[in-house]
Motif scaffolding. Structure first.
Motif, PDB file in Angstrom:
ATOM      1  N   PHE A 225       0.847  -1.190   0.000  1.00  0.00           N
ATOM      2  CA  PHE A 225       0.000   0.000   0.000  1.00  0.00           C
ATOM      3  C   PHE A 225       0.890   1.250   0.000  1.00  0.00           C
ATOM      4  O   PHE A 225       1.666   1.457   0.937  1.00  0.00           O
ATOM      5  CB  PHE A 225      -0.916   0.014   1.225  1.00  0.00           C
ATOM      6  CG  PHE A 225      -1.871  -1.147   1.277  1.00  0.00           C
ATOM      7  CD1 PHE A 225      -3.113  -1.061   0.662  1.00  0.00           C
ATOM      8  CD2 PHE A 225      -1.529  -2.322   1.931  1.00  0.00           C
ATOM      9  CE1 PHE A 225      -3.997  -2.123   0.709  1.00  0.00           C
ATOM     10  CE2 PHE A 225      -2.402  -3.393   1.970  1.00  0.00           C
ATOM     11  CZ  PHE A 225      -3.643  -3.290   1.351  1.00  0.00           C
ATOM     12  N   PRO A 226       0.781   2.108  -1.021  1.00  0.00           N
ATOM     13  CA  PRO A 226       1.585   3.333  -1.062  1.00  0.00           C
ATOM     14  C   PRO A 226       0.934   4.457  -0.262  1.00  0.00           C
ATOM     15  O   PRO A 226      -0.281   4.478  -0.051  1.00  0.00           O
ATOM     16  CB  PRO A 226       1.605   3.675  -2.553  1.00  0.00           C
ATOM     17  CG  PRO A 226       0.283   3.164  -3.060  1.00  0.00           C
ATOM     18  CD  PRO A 226      -0.015   1.928  -2.248  1.00  0.00           C
ATOM     19  N   HIS A 241      -2.199  11.200   3.013  1.00  0.00           N
ATOM     20  CA  HIS A 241      -2.228  10.007   2.171  1.00  0.00           C
ATOM     21  C   HIS A 241      -1.565   8.900   2.990  1.00  0.00           C
ATOM     22  O   HIS A 241      -0.365   8.643   2.876  1.00  0.00           O
ATOM     23  CB  HIS A 241      -1.488  10.236   0.853  1.00  0.00           C
ATOM     24  CG  HIS A 241      -1.602   9.091  -0.104  1.00  0.00           C
ATOM     25  ND1 HIS A 241      -0.805   8.965  -1.210  1.00  0.00           N
ATOM     26  CD2 HIS A 241      -2.418   7.998  -0.103  1.00  0.00           C
ATOM     27  CE1 HIS A 241      -1.109   7.859  -1.860  1.00  0.00           C
ATOM     28  NE2 HIS A 241      -2.087   7.258  -1.198  1.00  0.00           N
ATOM     29  N   ALA A 243      -0.816   5.310   4.186  1.00  0.00           N
ATOM     30  CA  ALA A 243      -0.781   3.930   3.674  1.00  0.00           C
ATOM     31  C   ALA A 243      -1.449   2.950   4.637  1.00  0.00           C
ATOM     32  O   ALA A 243      -1.922   1.886   4.217  1.00  0.00           O
ATOM     33  CB  ALA A 243       0.659   3.505   3.412  1.00  0.00           C
ATOM     34  N   GLY A 246      -5.274   1.835   3.890  1.00  0.00           N
ATOM     35  CA  GLY A 246      -5.486   0.732   2.959  1.00  0.00           C
ATOM     36  C   GLY A 246      -5.211  -0.613   3.590  1.00  0.00           C
ATOM     37  O   GLY A 246      -5.947  -1.586   3.376  1.00  0.00           O
ATOM     38  N   HIS A 283       4.499   3.815   3.377  1.00  0.00           N
ATOM     39  CA  HIS A 283       4.348   2.515   2.711  1.00  0.00           C
ATOM     40  C   HIS A 283       4.038   1.456   3.769  1.00  0.00           C
ATOM     41  O   HIS A 283       4.653   1.435   4.834  1.00  0.00           O
ATOM     42  CB  HIS A 283       5.632   2.120   1.976  1.00  0.00           C
ATOM     43  CG  HIS A 283       5.440   0.973   1.019  1.00  0.00           C
ATOM     44  ND1 HIS A 283       5.239   1.150  -0.327  1.00  0.00           N
ATOM     45  CD2 HIS A 283       5.395  -0.376   1.221  1.00  0.00           C
ATOM     46  CE1 HIS A 283       5.093  -0.029  -0.914  1.00  0.00           C
ATOM     47  NE2 HIS A 283       5.191  -0.965   0.006  1.00  0.00           N
ATOM     48  N   SER A 309      -8.204  -3.819  -2.812  1.00  0.00           N
ATOM     49  CA  SER A 309      -6.933  -3.158  -2.536  1.00  0.00           C
ATOM     50  C   SER A 309      -6.369  -2.471  -3.771  1.00  0.00           C
ATOM     51  O   SER A 309      -5.861  -1.345  -3.700  1.00  0.00           O
ATOM     52  CB  SER A 309      -5.929  -4.175  -1.994  1.00  0.00           C
ATOM     53  OG  SER A 309      -6.341  -4.671  -0.736  1.00  0.00           O
ATOM     54  N   VAL A 310      -6.448  -3.135  -4.921  1.00  0.00           N
ATOM     55  CA  VAL A 310      -5.967  -2.524  -6.162  1.00  0.00           C
ATOM     56  C   VAL A 310      -6.772  -1.270  -6.472  1.00  0.00           C
ATOM     57  O   VAL A 310      -6.244  -0.277  -6.991  1.00  0.00           O
ATOM     58  CB  VAL A 310      -6.046  -3.539  -7.324  1.00  0.00           C
ATOM     59  CG1 VAL A 310      -5.785  -2.855  -8.668  1.00  0.00           C
ATOM     60  CG2 VAL A 310      -5.048  -4.671  -7.101  1.00  0.00           C
ATOM     61  N   ILE A 312      -7.715   0.928  -4.508  1.00  0.00           N
ATOM     62  CA  ILE A 312      -7.230   2.096  -3.761  1.00  0.00           C
ATOM     63  C   ILE A 312      -5.729   2.287  -3.954  1.00  0.00           C
ATOM     64  O   ILE A 312      -5.068   2.942  -3.148  1.00  0.00           O
ATOM     65  CB  ILE A 312      -7.578   1.983  -2.261  1.00  0.00           C
ATOM     66  CG1 ILE A 312      -7.008   0.699  -1.640  1.00  0.00           C
ATOM     67  CG2 ILE A 312      -9.079   2.039  -2.050  1.00  0.00           C
ATOM     68  CD1 ILE A 312      -7.216   0.614  -0.135  1.00  0.00           C
ATOM     69  N   GLY A 313      -5.189   1.671  -5.007  1.00  0.00           N
ATOM     70  CA  GLY A 313      -3.801   1.947  -5.391  1.00  0.00           C
ATOM     71  C   GLY A 313      -2.762   0.946  -4.951  1.00  0.00           C
ATOM     72  O   GLY A 313      -1.558   1.161  -5.179  1.00  0.00           O
ATOM     73  N   ALA A 314      -3.156  -0.160  -4.344  1.00  0.00           N
ATOM     74  CA  ALA A 314      -2.187  -1.155  -3.873  1.00  0.00           C
ATOM     75  C   ALA A 314      -1.747  -2.062  -5.010  1.00  0.00           C
ATOM     76  O   ALA A 314      -2.411  -2.182  -6.043  1.00  0.00           O
ATOM     77  CB  ALA A 314      -2.805  -1.991  -2.764  1.00  0.00           C
ATOM     78  N   SER A 315      -0.613  -2.713  -4.820  1.00  0.00           N
ATOM     79  CA  SER A 315      -0.174  -3.773  -5.720  1.00  0.00           C
ATOM     80  C   SER A 315      -0.201  -5.080  -4.944  1.00  0.00           C
ATOM     81  O   SER A 315       0.043  -5.108  -3.733  1.00  0.00           O
ATOM     82  CB  SER A 315       1.236  -3.499  -6.253  1.00  0.00           C
ATOM     83  OG  SER A 315       2.175  -3.466  -5.194  1.00  0.00           O
TER      84      SER A 315
END
Length: 430
Positions: A225-226, A241, A243, A246, A283, A309-310, A312-315
């Motif tokens: 999670f960034p 923002h 992390a 997330g 992170h 999760s993806v 909201i920007g996670a990998s």
């Protein structure tokens, strides 16, 4: 039988014990060395033929027939029993050691009864089953069967940065010998692993032992999670923002979605950057462990959590996946017949969500079964893990009866199982 079990158990009890009553018995450490020395001494005390395979697993063979064990194994594959001696961090005393101690006690019981095996009988101690130090569960059995490449294993590092290769050298082992050992595998006809139950089924059923049918599908995923680091005291909530938000959604979502789909999901490890109490995380990495009796439900659960999760920007990266592992159904039925009746209450047959070396051998095509011994706490991977002495002795009796049946004729042991086998990807989970 009970006296020999109790004596061995007492000897093992202090090795690697921590102040909270749990155990830290990690692969290729001083504690592991003490455990391996104990195994060797118990083997020597019984006059068993000892060997160590290319993965570092210890074997002790009993054969009273004509010729040597090797000569006997050339024509008749053996009946093998055993487990492992290592632990998870602050784990219980019974997970693993119960199976090894019971195997030696079963040989004692068979000898006392005058039993003479018609095929070789072995006790095995699989090294690094828990994967607590280097992160890959069942490393010893995976290396033995070729399911873990030696070059990958040698490059693994522990929390202090020590590589698997360096740990082997420190233990006076040559890393260049690590790998699949066909010679050792050629001696295995059937494998029976006795293990403390890691759940509550036998408590609810009111019986001391059971036979296992399969290991549930299971896997591990890494979620990254960034965020943006900032001051915890001066940054307005609307400007953050974070992390951690997330990651928190993953933790709560895992519980919700697992409940909905009848699975189990755990987020048990997290890394936070920069990791300051007064710093907003830039992170967060969390690891999801997902399991369940229904393979499709587990897959669907992970897909749903991944999509959340993806979004909201996670990998997300899958680190391991092992489909359902089936034990030899014919062997399980045979053991149930030996131990009692086909009645499911007297000798139940249970699936399990925990990984085992028996599952690795089953995946490799060997005839494999498991016997579970009741755990009155229903707790495992914890100092609260337990088994009553009477139930332990019942487990030894069940294991002895199983091996007597398997080693009673050469036809009892076969090269591979007729049950469906599966291929795990990557390291797998315990």
């Amino acid at each position: 039988m009970s006296a020999t079990f109790d004596s061995m158990w007492s000897d093992l009890e202090p090795v690697g014990r921590t102040s909270n009553g749990g155990y830290r018995r990690f692969a290729w450490t001083a504690q592991d060395h003490a455990l391996r020395e104990w195994f060797s001494a118990e083997s020597a005390r019984r006059g068993l033929d000892q060997s160590t395979d290319r993965a570092g697993n210890q074997w002790s063979w009993w054969w009273d027939g004509p010729g040597t064990v090797d000569e006997a194994a050339a024509g008749r594959r053996g009946a093998v029993m055993g487990s492992h001696l290592d632990s998870v961090p602050d784990g219980g005393a019974f997970d693993g050691p119960l199976g090894v101690v019971s195997a030696f006690a079963a040989i004692d019981a068979l000898r006392e009864a005058g039993f003479v095996p018609s095929v070789p009988v072995a006790v095995v101690n699989f090294v690094d089953e828990e994967g607590a130090r280097f992160g890959i569960a069942c490393a010893g059995s995976r290396l033995l069967t070729g399911q873990l490449a030696p070059e990958r294993a040698l490059a693994l590092t522990d929390a202090d940065g020590t590589t698997y290769a360096e740990a082997l050298r420190a233990a006076d082992r040559d890393p260049s010998t690590l790998g699949r050992d066909q010679e050792a595998l050629d001696r295995v006809g059937a494998f029976v692993e006795l293990h403390v139950e890691q759940g509550r089924a036998l408590i609810d059923l009111g019986v001391p032992v059971a036979v296992s049918s399969d290991i549930w599908p299971h896997g591990r995923w890494r979620f990254d999670f960034p965020g943006e680091a900032n001051h915890a005291g001066t940054t307005r909530l609307v400007d953050r923002h974070d992390a951690m938000i997330g990651y928190a959604d993953l933790v709560l979502g895992a519980r919700t979605v697992a409940t909905q789909r009848g699975c189990v999901a755990t987020v048990g490890k997290v890394q936070v950057t920069p990791g300051g109490v007064n710093a907003i995380p830039s992170h967060v990495t969390g690891w999801l462990d997902a399991r369940g009796a229904d393979e499709a439900a587990v897959v669907a659960m992970v897909e749903e959590l991944t999509a959340r999760s993806v979004g909201i920007g996670a990998s997300v990266e899958r680190e391991s996946w092992t489909p359902t592992t089936h034990f030899d159904a014919h062997l399980a039925s045979r053991l149930r017949g030996v131990l009692g009746t086909e009645d499911e209450v007297s000798v139940p047959i249970l699936g399990t969500g925990a990984g085992h070396d028996a599952g690795i051998l089953a995946t490799a095509g060997y005839s494999t079964a498991m016997i579970f011994v009741r755990n009155p706490t229903g707790v495992s991977h914890s100092p609260a893990e337990f088994a009553e002495p009477d139930d332990c002795h019942a487990g030894v009796a069940a294991l002895a009866a199983s091996i007597a049946d398997l080693a009673g004729s050469a036809a009892a042991t076969s090269t591979t199982t007729s049950a469906a086998t599966t291929t795990p990807t990557d390291g797998g989970d315990r």
